[in-house]
Write an enzyme that holds these catalytic residues in place. Structure first.
Site, short mmCIF file in Angstrom:
data_model
loop_
_atom_site.label_atom_id
_atom_site.label_comp_id
_atom_site.label_asym_id
_atom_site.label_seq_id
_atom_site.Cartn_x
_atom_site.Cartn_y
_atom_site.Cartn_z
N SER A 120 63.83 34.55 59.49
CA SER A 120 63.74 35.81 60.22
C SER A 120 65.08 36.10 60.88
O SER A 120 65.79 35.17 61.29
CB SER A 120 62.66 35.75 61.29
OG SER A 120 62.69 36.90 62.13
N TYR A 152 58.95 31.61 68.42
CA TYR A 152 58.96 32.01 67.01
C TYR A 152 60.39 32.04 66.47
O TYR A 152 60.68 31.50 65.40
CB TYR A 152 58.31 33.38 66.86
CG TYR A 152 58.40 33.97 65.48
CD1 TYR A 152 57.48 33.61 64.49
CD2 TYR A 152 59.38 34.90 65.16
CE1 TYR A 152 57.55 34.17 63.21
CE2 TYR A 152 59.47 35.46 63.89
CZ TYR A 152 58.55 35.08 62.92
OH TYR A 152 58.64 35.64 61.66
#
Length: 249
Positions: free
Chosen positions: A144, A158
């Site tokens: 990501s 995350y």
């Protein structure tokens, strides 16, 4: 010649589902992994089969080592030798600052996003490595852009888990480069998928899109195209590399 076989974790929705559909179109036999949503996984399988492809759905939680081993053994028995792994399964939780996070939340995030990806990669290497009798293959990790920007105020946990995936991509790529296995990663930016609802803000993409240089959110299909390119012969000299699919972010 055996049909190439691909395993995509977390493939019942979002980027995983888009990648499964594209892989099916490109001639792969597709293993659609999911955790709970059997109906969604079956819908992906049925869409692939309807176009003349081959696919199956297998329930397994990548955060549980025994589930991962069973997943790979099921694939071995029903589809044959693994050609490609897409480590896509990932979770996030309610948007939160670090001072409010407890250890249980951190364990959930890291067990799925990091340890799950490591264990899946381990099982793939065991099957693909030319040093272990395999015929080579490719691994693409879904990281990501959060790994670069940090996820502050929302998802530091995350983002950090994806930072670990970036490092694993580089290290594993070097470890297996002479064993016929290429390891790369894509880093999606803000993509229209259901994962944002898990963080408590289903409309997050539309909220932040004006801060993205391209002024829009991305589509799961755009990420899928990058994943499948990295697995293709067109990327034959790329390993330990990253493709950002993030609109310039």
């Amino acid at each position: 010649m055996q049909q190439p076989v691909i395993l995509i974790t977390g493939a019942s929705r979002g980027i995983g589902a888009a990648t499964a559909l594209l892989a099916g179109e490109q001639g792969y036999a597709v293993c659609v992994n999911y955790v709970r949503n059997r109906d969604a996984a079956d819908a992906v399988v049925n869409a692939i089969v309807a176009k003349g492809g081959k696919a199956m759905a297998v329930a397994a939680d990548v955060a549980i080592e025994g589930d991962v081993i069973r997943l790979f053994e099921t694939l071995d028995a029903k589809l044959g030798a693994l050609t490609a792994l897409v480590n896509n399964a990932g979770i996030l939780e309610q948007q939160m600052r670090l001072e409010n996070m407890d250890a249980a939340r951190l364990q959930r995030i890291f067990m799925t996003n990091v340890i799950g990806s490591f264990i899946c990669a381990r099982e793939a290497v065991k099957r693909m490595s030319t040093a272990l009798g395999g015929k080579g293959g490719g691994i693409v990790n879904v990281s990501s852009v959060a790994s670069r920007v940090g996820g502050s105020g929302e998802y530091v946990d995350y983002a950090s888990s994806k930072g670990a995936i970036d490092t694993m991509t580089i290290g594993l790529a070097k470890e297996v480069a002479d064993q016929g296995i290429r390891v790369n990663a894509v880093r999606p930016g803000v993509i229209y998928t259901e994962i944002h609802a898990s963080g408590g803000e289903a409309g997050r993409v539309d909220r932040v899109k004006d801060a993205i240089p391209m002024r829009r959110g991305g589509r799961a299909e755009e990420v899928a195209q990058a994943i499948m390119w990295l697995l293709s012969d067109q990327a034959s000299y790329s390993t330990g590399s990253f493709v950002d699919v993030s609109g310039g972010r």
